[in-house]
Design a protein around this motif. Structure first.
Motif: not given
Lengths: 497, 318, 325
Positions: B279-292
């Motif tokens: 259920a958490w394998l979605t951008p609704d519930l998991f994000r990466f804050g990143a640039s590189a």
């Protein structure tokens, strides 16, 4: 992309570990492994055909395919090996300085590290354990045991506080199938470091890595006869223990067989160490770091398919957290990957043998018959080979067989307690005493428990940790003597003065 | 010294949390650091090959909050970033867009415009990012302005000083009031775990952030080392899991800073998958804050597609 | 007493039993009186109390030299039930004994040495009565006292010597500590009734175990006299329990009691020792047998005492704890 469905309440009872993102098979390649079709006995530094003229097959428990044929040593073969070991002891090994013995043992350690991948693969093929365990635990730890003990060989005069350590002579060593190479290292390394020579009998279902070790002995030019390897089943082991030419017996295996050996040795003056069975309590208090405790529970019982003498097979949970611990444990068990031991992502591999699988089935049936509640997640088990799903029993009584007898499989019995003293009483209510776990955030409680748990190893906020520097062995009917650490040297030394 | 002007004085009336002494009753579970790190390290050993790797990397792209939070940010830079977020690699239509871009409030309008018609959200840091050490009314105003400019998501920072000095009620209240100020925007609460010292404090901060109304909890600003690590993320995922066990409500997670390689991103996804489930394998519930991170993921995908190891010069930096 | 009268008594001041004539203190009156001496009822020592055998059985010993009870003396002949009862007492006492600080156990052992020293003449007489020469007896008593002092000083050191900090390859603090095994069943040497018993049991109790011992049946009165010293020392009841009886009858019960965790047995009877070793297998007992040990061995401080005796008295427990924030 859907809009964010935030803070929405769901009514599911369990976390879903499904197919949203599947791991592809990631099988360790076996190309670099070349097993011989047939292995002879390793006596006096050479491969020699058994006088028995008999061979037995060693199979891959994950596929039931034959890996190789292995010689079966009879009494005469055992006697040849003992003679070889005696000659090597008298003529070579006992005359070597500790410094020189050390260098041989270091060579073994290095060679084992160099061949680590190959050993890991064969260990997994022959025994069924997941490649990640043989790769990350069994083989590195085996090498570490040789390294550690090599360093003792020229420092034994420091080991016993001013007393002199003399070698015993020829050690007969009988090892089990759950950690075939590691147990060989646990036995051979201290024996050699202390100046003894060895006749080793690997388990009949997992002889291959010990035989590969023999190849290393040849390659590093260990003097012939210093370590001899005789393969075979129980009769070979019994012949070895009974042989009058050996001075010491070291056995790791079941309590029943250990008792028979102790009995057989009565009056013989042979020294004896035993590493036997267990039914370890893993005690979880309400103030424990619960999520890490759940990891400890899983590692405690499902590591190596539960084929671990010190497995945390009795979970004792403080009643107030029983429900949440079981719920978390069940969700965690849903993530276990059971199957092909060679797959790098496999958590639980194959049961070592058909016979062992039968024993596990029998114990689980007994648990159900006694009224305990059995639970497993759904696993897609391979159709061939010997597999058993990780299983827990709740609602079991302290008196149930599944709470008292060693199952030696991936089966956990959950019991509850209310106070620390009740936990101690229940934990100690067994004739075993190999290991125990205690999970609490409170230091003083941790020490209180550690002092009172009758076990040779107590893991506080951890479980199933092993190290060459840390003595391992059982209280009560879990064994005699220690292996590893300074204290373990006593098992292979006559301490004088 | 704090100004005495009425606009910046904190409310005098004690908050509900203070009135009922919530935090004297409330205690978070403790975390064993060694076992936590061991579990994180074991999860990181998962071996992902071929189609699993490709699927994971694509999923990672869809979860990225492509971030630029620099003093030298310009309209041009933000516009380029938005272009990249919409279409991570020119010529490859199979790749998803990123989840969001993450900018300072001054660039929300720019980003919003640049992303018009796409699924990419605009996230804005606010609340006196990155220290959070401004008076609450100013921080709330910061939030309201960002939302007014069009931010879909607000990444706030907690007051770490209050957290470490034990003023949990203050931490709670600020989050709760920020949540109010967010209106329809989603709130990510940055704990700045690198300043919290222990996993126990991280866990407690996570619980407070969740209880106070955060939709996501987020490790770091990216301005402090260490930023996101696997174990600290695991500790936060466990807080999210416990909240789900207790309430059935799903909270999101965002590791930020320090996730630079494709391999790392897969390790995080493994951790989410095996800690919280599908259920958490979605951008609704998991994000990466990143640039590189994005470029490394693109390189790895290209390697999987072509069979050749890639050169970084072949991938646009922005 | 006047010097002239002392000739009528033995060197230790005792007079012979029943029919002996004793001259009164008031020698100047030269009054001759008959005084019947009071022979002691000899009893076993269990749970801090002196008891007869539950079986009512006894065996008889006759003193070898002049003494108050040189005549036939009845000694309790312990039965398997006496052994069982003593085991129960020893089991109950063990956790409390182990829970005392090592310092405290050392103090109690030192107290025993003080009591033995104070009663040394009595022990010499007793050993002589049991058949030793004066010189032998004096040596044995001295050695037994010194051995008590030796272990008194060991109680709070064996931990430091046998324990270890284990530098494991990981973020854990791991250490190994010696712990008592539990209840030992002891078959004390037949010869050297005092020194043999002391040599065998003191390292065991020093390490926190409790003991049920069968004393020498060649000289049970010295064994019981030792128990009387124990009873007046600070040893809690139940820590050391001593039965008098026949090794051949009692020792086989050592291996028929599941709570016997370990055995120390001295005997000249090889078959009996093998029987104990064989029987020990059913409970994986830690059993150490000593066959036909020479007298000199007990007197030799390098062989008759030492850290090795304490090593046999303990189990090693390895404890792991994570180190982290």
């Amino acid at each position: 992309m859907s809009d964010i469905t935030r803070r929405e309440q769901t009514n599911e009872l369990a976390l879903q570990f499904g197919n949203a993102w599947n791991y592809a098979p990631s099988r360790e390649g076996t190309e670099q492994v070349s097993l011989k079709p047939r292995y002879e006995l390793f006596i006096d530094g050479a491969w020699t055909a058994p006088k028995s003229n008999r061979y037995f097959a060693t199979i891959n428990p994950a596929t039931e395919e034959t890996l190789a044929e292995v010689a079966e040593a009879n009494e005469e073969d055992v006697a040849r090996a003992v003679t070889g070991a005696r000659a090597a002891y008298d003529n070579v090994w006992r005359k070597l300085s500790g410094k020189e013995r050390a260098k041989y043992i270091y060579r073994i350690a290095r060679a084992l590290q160099e061949k680590a991948r190959e050993f890991a693969i064969v260990e997994t093929l022959d025994g069924g354990k997941p490649i990640k365990e043989s790769r990350d635990i069994d083989v590195p730890l085996a090498a570490a045991h040789f390294f550690y003990h090599a360093g003792w060989a020229d420092k034994l005069h420091y080991a016993f506080q001013g007393r002199e350590a003399r070698p015993l002579g020829v050690a007969g060593q009988i090892i089990p199938w759950n950690f075939p190479l590691l147990m060989a290292a646990w036995k051979i390394a201290p024996a050699l470091a202390c100046g003894n020579t060895v006749v080793l009998k690997p388990a009949e279902t997992t002889p291959l890595t010990a035989l590969m070790l023999a190849q290393i002995f040849q390659e590093i030019e260990l003097p012939p006869g210093v370590v001899n390897i005789v393969t075979g089943a129980g009769a070979t082991g019994a012949a070895l223990a009974a042989h009058p030419g050996i001075d010491k017996v070291a056995f790791t295996g079941s309590t029943a067989v250990g008792k028979r050996i102790q009995q057989a040795l009565a009056g013989s003056k042979k020294r004896l160490t035993l590493e036997l069975g267990g039914k370890a309590a893993n005690v979880v208090f309400a103030d424990a770091p619960i999520d890490q405790a759940v990891e400890g529970i899983v590692n405690g019982i499902f590591f190596n398919q539960g084929h671990v003498c010190c497995a945390g097979s009795r979970l004792l949970v403080e009643e107030s957290v029983h429900d949440i611990v079981v719920r978390k444990l069940q969700d965690r068990m849903r993530t276990l990957r059971v199957g092909d031991p060679l797959d790098k992502n496999t958590d639980v591999g194959a049961i070592n043998s058909k016979m062992q699988l039968g024993k596990i089935h029998e114990m689980v049936a007994a648990g159900e018959e006694e009224g305990a509640t059995r639970w497993s997640a759904t696993y897609d088990l391979p159709s061939k080979g010997f597999f058993f799903p990780p299983t827990i029993f709740t609602g079991a009584a302290q008196s149930c067989r599944i709470a008292r007898e060693e199952i030696f499989g991936p089966v956990l019995t959950v019991l509850t307690f209310r106070t620390p003293d009740e936990a101690i009483e229940k934990a100690n209510n067994t004739m075993y005493g190999l290991s125990a776990g205690v999970w609490t955030d409170k230091g003083s409680k941790s020490f209180y428990m550690a002092q009172r748990l009758e076990a040779g190893v107590v893991w506080a906020n951890t479980f199933n940790k092993f190290d060459a520097t840390s003595p391992f062995g059982g209280f009560k009917e879990s064994g005699l003597g220690r292996e590893g650490g300074r204290q373990g040297l006593a098992a292979y030394s006559e301490v004088v003065g | 010294m704090q100004s005495k002007s009425p606009a910046v004085v904190e409310p005098v009336e004690p908050s509900p949390a203070r009135r009922i002494g919530l935090f004297s009753l409330f205690s978070s579970p403790t975390v064993d650091a060694v076992a936590l790190e061991e579990r994180a390290a074991n999860l990181a050993k998962r071996s992902l090959k071929k189609e699993a790797k490709v699927a994971g990397l694509k999923l990672a792209i869809s979860m990225m909050d492509l971030t630029t939070l620099e003093g030298k940010d310009t309209v041009g830079k933000v516009e380029q970033l938005c272009r990249k977020a919409r279409r991570p690699m020119e010529g490859d239509g199979t790749l998803p867009s990123c989840a969001a871009i993450c900018v300072y409030p001054n660039f929300v309008t720019t980003a919003k415009k640049a992303l018009e018609g796409s699924t990419v959200k605009v996230a804005s840091v606010a609340t006196a990012f990155p220290s959070g050490l401004s008076p609450l009314p100013i921080k709330l105003e910061d939030v309201r302005r960002a939302v007014e400019f069009g931010a879909d998501e607000i990444d706030m920072v907690i007051d770490r000083g209050a957290m470490l000095s034990g003023d949990y009620a203050k931490v709670f209240d600020e989050i709760a009031r920020t949540k109010e100020a967010c209106g329809p925007a989603h709130l990510k609460v940055i704990l700045e775990t690198g300043e919290l010292g222990t996993y126990d404090v991280v866990r407690r901060a996570s619980d407070i952030a969740i209880a106070a109304g955060g939709d996501f909890i987020k490790t770091s600003t990216g301005k402090v080392q260490p930023a996101a690590t696997l174990p600290v993320t695991l500790a936060m995922l466990e807080a999210i899991r416990d909240h789900w066990y207790a309430t059935g409500v799903r909270i999101g997670m965002k590791p930020a800073g320090g996730v630079r390689t494709a391999k790392q991103s897969l390790q995080y996804l493994v951790m989410v998958k095996e800690t919280l489930g599908d259920a958490w394998l979605t951008p609704d519930l998991f994000r990466f804050g990143a640039s590189a991170l994005l470029n490394d993921v693109l390189m790895q995908l290209e390697k999987e597609r072509t069979g050749f190891y890639q050169a970084s010069a072949d991938f646009s930096k922005e | 007493m006047k010097k002239t009268q002392e000739k009528q008594v033995n060197p230790a001041g005792f007079v012979r039993g029943g029919a002996e004539i004793v001259k009164a203190e008031r020698a100047e009156e030269n009054v001759v009186t008959h005084r019947l001496s009071i022979p002691k009822a000899w009893k076993m020592y269990v749970g801090g109390a002196f008891v007869r055998s539950e079986s009512g059985r006894y065996f008889q010993v006759v003193g070898a030299t002049e003494s108050a009870d040189a005549t036939t003396t009845n000694i309790p002949l312990a039965s398997r039930k006496d052994f069982r009862d003593a085991m129960g007492v020893a089991q109950a006492a063990q956790p409390k004994w182990a829970a005392r600080t090592a310092y405290n156990r050392g103090q109690i052992l030192y107290r025993l040495a003080e009591i033995l020293e104070a009663r040394s003449e009595e022990f010499v007489r007793s050993l002589v009565r049991g058949g030793a020469t004066e010189a032998e007896a004096a040596l044995e008593v001295a050695a037994a006292i010194d051995r008590s002092v030796y272990y008194a000083g060991f109680a709070d050191k064996l931990g430091a010597l046998l324990a270890s900090s284990n530098p494991v390859a990981g973020p854990h603090f791991a250490f190994t500590v010696p712990e008592p095994i539990g209840v030992f069943a002891v078959l004390a040497p037949q010869k050297l009734p005092l020194l043999g018993l002391v040599t065998t049991i003191l390292p065991l109790v020093c390490a926190g175990n409790t003991v049920v011992a069968i004393g020498s049946d060649l000289d049970p009165r010295t064994v019981i006299t030792f128990c009387e010293a124990l009873a007046t020392s600070d040893f809690p009841g139940g820590v050391i329990n001593v039965l008098t009886g026949r090794a051949k009858e009692l020792a086989p019960w050592f291996v028929k009691h599941r709570e016997v965790r370990a055995i120390e047995a001295y005997s000249d009877d090889a078959a009996l020792l093998t029987e104990l070793e064989r029987g020990s297998a059913d409970a994986v007992r830690r059993t150490k047998t000593h066959h036909a040990v020479a007298r000199e061995w007990f007197f030799d401080d390098r062989r008759g005492q030492g850290l090795g005796f304490l090593e046999r008295a303990v189990e090693h427990k390895s404890i792991w704890h994570p180190v982290g924030l």
